[in-house]
Design a protein around this motif. Structure first.
Motif, PDB file in Angstrom:
ATOM      1  N   GLY A  28       1.342  -1.103   0.065  1.00 44.91           N
ATOM      2  CA  GLY A  28       0.217  -0.247  -0.478  1.00 44.91           C
ATOM      3  C   GLY A  28       0.848   0.824   0.030  1.00 44.91           C
ATOM      4  N   VAL A  29       1.796   1.442  -0.095  1.00 51.67           N
ATOM      5  CA  VAL A  29       3.062   2.079  -0.465  1.00 51.67           C
ATOM      6  C   VAL A  29       2.400   3.185  -1.173  1.00 51.67           C
ATOM      7  CG1 VAL A  29       5.154   1.752  -1.904  1.00 51.67           C
ATOM      8  CG2 VAL A  29       5.491   3.010  -0.371  1.00 51.67           C
ATOM      9  N   SER A  30       2.470   4.589  -1.190  1.00 56.96           N
ATOM     10  CA  SER A  30       2.227   5.468  -2.168  1.00 56.96           C
ATOM     11  C   SER A  30       3.524   6.347  -3.255  1.00 56.96           C
ATOM     12  CB  SER A  30       1.616   7.182  -1.536  1.00 56.96           C
ATOM     13  OG  SER A  30       0.292   6.229  -0.938  1.00 56.96           O
ATOM     14  N   MET A  31       3.478   5.855  -4.078  1.00 59.91           N
ATOM     15  CA  MET A  31       4.641   6.368  -5.022  1.00 59.91           C
ATOM     16  C   MET A  31       4.887   7.399  -5.392  1.00 59.91           C
ATOM     17  SD  MET A  31       6.852   2.976  -6.390  1.00 59.91           S
ATOM     18  CE  MET A  31       5.015   2.752  -7.541  1.00 59.91           C
ATOM     19  N   VAL A  32       5.644   8.463  -5.418  1.00 59.08           N
ATOM     20  CA  VAL A  32       5.928   9.660  -6.792  1.00 59.08           C
ATOM     21  C   VAL A  32       7.539   8.989  -7.637  1.00 59.08           C
ATOM     22  CG1 VAL A  32       6.529  12.239  -7.197  1.00 59.08           C
ATOM     23  CG2 VAL A  32       5.542  11.997  -4.700  1.00 59.08           C
ATOM     24  N   PHE A  33       7.432   8.858  -8.583  1.00 60.82           N
ATOM     25  CA  PHE A  33       7.783   7.990  -9.734  1.00 60.82           C
ATOM     26  C   PHE A  33       7.809   9.248 -10.696  1.00 60.82           C
ATOM     27  CE2 PHE A  33       8.934   5.698 -13.121  1.00 60.82           C
ATOM     28  CZ  PHE A  33      10.280   4.377 -12.747  1.00 60.82           C
TER      29      PHE A  33
END
Length: 547
Positions: free
Chosen positions: A486-491
């Motif tokens: 469930g980790v959020s990412m800025v890619f």
């Protein structure tokens, strides 16, 4: 599988390679860097040599240039370059051929260019080494070349040092140097790998135009079939030092016969234009909210009138929901990486808000922010430079958690479990970074970031330097990790094809500003900004080939 190639007469071939075998030192994973390689480069055509890292592409190019180190000798075979045999040719003969008959554009122009010499000095040096022209005529020729490769203000550029130029500009300087004596054969070794899509498109068009105008033969080394689709007349596919397939570009791209070629083509990221389907229930609650974020770089002296002001991030605003991925795309210099460093507080913001789980971290001092650091982690672009070469993988993974109070025994067990999770065996724990490939090092970087069980991952060009097949594996791994944790990412990426694969929403940056934001279906199929349309149109392999 037998590899056949159409017979080419000696007069038709600018470059002919027959039965080339280059030995590797004893104790390596295989006996030969290149084994029994044969191919022809026809006059006035572009031959693409494609394969993953370690396939022997660059060794083949360096053999043709006579640049192999003594530790990997040619054990058999012949290379005929415009009528001259170069295997076992004396060093003096090879120096006469380099630049005049064959030239090379190297993969990394910053390391290939001399940092202590101006652009003009480096271009004219090629001519001076071969005794061509006078000092004045060489300068005129250099300015002509800088103009030809599309560099702005050639008179000013002539006196600039490489560090003052962008990646695309440095690559153009390398092309100008390679063209100085109008060679018969031009070798381009991954010249567009690290460039953003618009610069890549410009460089590919430039090479194609120059090749056509001067009727030059080009050997183009790449690992991207999108690039092959753009410029290749014929293709050679290499795997582990051997040629597994060769033929015309249409034959190899549309009807590949070897399983390895099929795997490479299948691994090329495609522009989907479809919104990502969520397989797990995620919250609409924002884990990260950015409001009016600004950062300006200043260098030089205002007193002496030499101050340079660069607005890197201007009034950036966006929201990232928990368990989702936001892609940040744009050209080099658009402010993507600066934004990433601001989000993790590796740099201080000039103004604006960064609300992480509702708390504004811009106002926090380093000591106040330190307890939050485990919750925001970063995956860096260069996994080798970001890993301590003097530490084992086990030390690299455990030192952070132990510093934050985790017992070493627990950290060790979690590190071993994570290494297995990212596809590495248990023996990796006691080895050093140099013992791993680029893709494996990136897996270690991901494992290090996950050791803290973060809520937010910042991935800064995390797959840009990897082969397409390794890239596909890492993207699949990140997607799997996100769905499990469930980790959020800025890619952050310059490759829009990659962004379309993994991102739920995409923000397009230009000159420090977010010019458009929306789901992949909008960004790639119905872009609102002219700049976004330019980026989409520049994606290699997604547009019609130039005719």
């Amino acid at each position: 599988m037998a590899v056949t190639t159409e017979a080419v007469t000696a007069g038709d071939a600018a470059l002919s390679v027959r039965g080339l075998t280059v030995d590797l030192p004893k104790g390596m994973e295989r006996a030969h860097a290149v084994e029994n390689v044969s191919f022809d480069l026809r006059r006035g055509q572009i031959l693409c040599i494609i394969g993953e890292s370690g396939s022997g592409k660059s060794v083949t190019a360096n053999t043709i240039m006579g640049l192999l180190p003594k530790i990997i000798p040619v054990s058999s075979g012949a290379i005929n370059l415009d009528g001259t045999g170069i295997v076992d040719a004396p060093a003096k003969k090879l120096r006469q051929l380099r630049g005049r008959v064959v030239s090379m554009i190297f993969q990394d122009p910053l390391s290939a260019l001399n940092p202590l010499m101006t652009v003009g000095e480096q271009v004219t040096e090629v001519m001076a080494a071969h005794g061509v022209g006078t000092k004045a005529s060489r300068r005129d020729r250099a300015l002509e070349l800088l103009t030809e490769v599309g560099l702005p203000d050639p008179d000013l550029m002539y006196h600039q040092y490489p560090f003052r130029l962008s990646g695309g500009q440095r690559q153009r300087v390398m092309i100008a140097m390679a063209l100085a004596l109008e060679p018969t054969v031009l070798i381009a070794d991954e010249p567009t790998t690290a460039l953003d899509v618009t610069t890549q498109a410009q460089i590919l068009k430039l090479i194609r135009d120059i090749q056509r105008r001067k009727d030059m033969s080009v050997m183009f080394i790449t690992h991207d079939f999108g690039v092959v689709a753009e410029i290749a007349d014929s293709v050679v596919v290499m795997e582990k030092g051997r040629i597994v397939e060769q033929g015309t570009a249409d034959q190899v791209l549309k009807s590949p016969s070897h399983p390895y070629t099929k795997r490479l083509i299948a691994a090329v990221p495609r522009l989907t234009g479809e919104d990502r389907k969520l397989k797990v229930q995620t919250s609409d609650e924002a884990i990260l909210t950015v409001n009016g974020l600004c950062k300006t770089y200043r260098s030089g002296s205002a007193l002496f009138g030499s101050q340079r002001v660069v607005p890197a991030v201007q009034d950036a605003s966006f929201t990232l929901a928990a368990g989702r991925t936001l892609g940040i795309v744009g050209e080099s210099g658009s402010g993507k990486s600066s934004l990433g460093r601001l989000l993790i507080k590796l740099q201080d913001s000039d103004s604006g808000q960064i609300l992480f789980e509702g708390k504004d971290i811009v106002k926090l001092s380093e000591s106040e922010f330190r307890p939050l650091r485990p919750r925001i982690q970063m995956i860096f672009q260069d996994p080798f430079a970001s890993l301590n070469p003097r530490s084992t993988i086990g030390q690299i993974l455990t030192v952070g958690p132990v510093a934050h109070g985790m017992p070493y025994a627990q950290a060790r067990e979690e590190a071993r479990a994570l290494l297995s999770h990212v596809g590495l065996d248990a023996g990796a724990f006691g080895r050093y970074p140099h013992e791993f490939s680029g893709g494996q090092r990136q897996r270690i970087g991901i494992a290090r970031a996950l050791m803290f069980k973060p809520k937010l991952l910042i991935a800064d060009e995390a797959v840009s330097a990897l082969d397409v097949s390794i890239q596909a594996q890492i993207l699949k791994l990140l997607d799997q990790i996100q769905r499990e944790t469930g980790v959020s990412m800025v890619f952050i990426t310059h490759d829009l094809r990659v962004a379309s694969q993994i991102c739920d929403e995409i923000a397009v940056m230009q000159k420090g500003r977010v010019v458009e934001r929306g789901p992949p279906s909008q960004i790639f199929l119905k872009p609102q900004s002219d700049y976004t349309r330019e980026l989409v149109a520049a994606i290699p392999g997604e547009r019609g080939r130039d005719t």
